[in-house]
Scaffold this motif. Structure first.
Motif, mmCIF file in Angstrom:
data_model
loop_
_atom_site.group_PDB
_atom_site.id
_atom_site.type_symbol
_atom_site.label_atom_id
_atom_site.label_comp_id
_atom_site.label_asym_id
_atom_site.label_seq_id
_atom_site.Cartn_x
_atom_site.Cartn_y
_atom_site.Cartn_z
ATOM 1 N N UNK A 121 50.206 45.413 41.489
ATOM 2 C CA UNK A 121 49.101 46.160 40.881
ATOM 3 C C UNK A 121 47.937 45.228 40.568
ATOM 4 N N UNK A 122 48.227 44.040 40.057
ATOM 5 C CA UNK A 122 47.178 43.071 39.762
ATOM 6 C C UNK A 122 46.430 42.642 41.007
ATOM 7 N N UNK A 123 47.159 42.393 42.088
ATOM 8 C CA UNK A 123 46.529 42.003 43.354
ATOM 9 C C UNK A 123 45.663 43.147 43.877
ATOM 10 N N UNK A 124 46.157 44.369 43.762
ATOM 11 C CA UNK A 124 45.405 45.557 44.186
ATOM 12 C C UNK A 124 44.100 45.682 43.410
ATOM 13 N N UNK A 125 44.145 45.473 42.099
ATOM 14 C CA UNK A 125 42.937 45.567 41.273
ATOM 15 C C UNK A 125 41.939 44.481 41.639
ATOM 16 N N UNK A 126 42.416 43.272 41.877
ATOM 17 C CA UNK A 126 41.521 42.164 42.224
ATOM 18 C C UNK A 126 40.851 42.416 43.572
ATOM 19 N N UNK A 127 41.626 42.847 44.560
ATOM 20 C CA UNK A 127 41.062 43.092 45.887
ATOM 21 C C UNK A 127 40.054 44.233 45.839
ATOM 22 N N UNK A 142 39.123 41.049 36.502
ATOM 23 C CA UNK A 142 39.684 40.102 35.520
ATOM 24 C C UNK A 142 41.035 40.579 35.009
ATOM 25 N N UNK A 143 41.178 41.876 34.763
ATOM 26 C CA UNK A 143 42.461 42.417 34.305
ATOM 27 C C UNK A 143 43.530 42.238 35.381
ATOM 28 N N UNK A 144 43.161 42.458 36.638
ATOM 29 C CA UNK A 144 44.109 42.256 37.732
ATOM 30 C C UNK A 144 44.522 40.802 37.860
ATOM 31 N N UNK A 145 43.566 39.895 37.739
ATOM 32 C CA UNK A 145 43.883 38.464 37.813
ATOM 33 C C UNK A 145 44.785 38.054 36.659
ATOM 34 N N UNK A 146 44.553 38.629 35.491
ATOM 35 C CA UNK A 146 45.393 38.308 34.338
ATOM 36 C C UNK A 146 46.812 38.834 34.535
ATOM 37 N N UNK A 147 46.957 40.010 35.124
ATOM 38 C CA UNK A 147 48.291 40.535 35.431
ATOM 39 C C UNK A 147 49.035 39.605 36.384
#
Length: 103
Positions: A70-76, A33-38
């Motif tokens: 970074x957000x895409x990396x967290x989501x994946x 969720x944090x990655x998607x928000x970024x």
């Protein structure tokens, strides 16, 4: 280890995505969720700057691209861990230990 309790966090991709059994399922959800928000925030930044007369500076663009990556990396990473069951509740070592204690 039985075939259905393999340690799936030992491959190259999980290590690259920093996926391990050390995190709980809820932590991966928050990470996703944090990655998607970024990603959403950076999309808003770039789309609003295109509509308005204000122009983004080069350092701001670089920071925005870095934050979006970074957000895409967290989501994946979070999606990979959740889809493959790589979180603390499914740790093969913990499952084997609990099975041996029951016997």
């Amino acid at each position: 280890m039985s075939s259905n309790n393999q340690d799936r966090s030992q491959g190259k991709l999980p290590k690259l995505l920093l996926v391990s059994y050390a995190m709980r399922r809820a932590s991966y959800m928050v990470r996703g969720l944090a990655g998607a928000y970024l990603v959403y925030l950076m999309y808003q930044l770039f789309s609003e700057s295109g509509r308005s007369e204000g122009e983004l500076t080069v350092p701001m663009i670089a920071a925005g691209v870095f934050m979006m990556a970074a957000g895409i990396y967290f989501v994946i990473g979070a999606a990979y861990a959740l889809l493959n069951g790589i979180y603390a509740e499914n740790d093969p070592a913990e499952l084997e230990q609990s099975e041996s204690e029951e016997e």
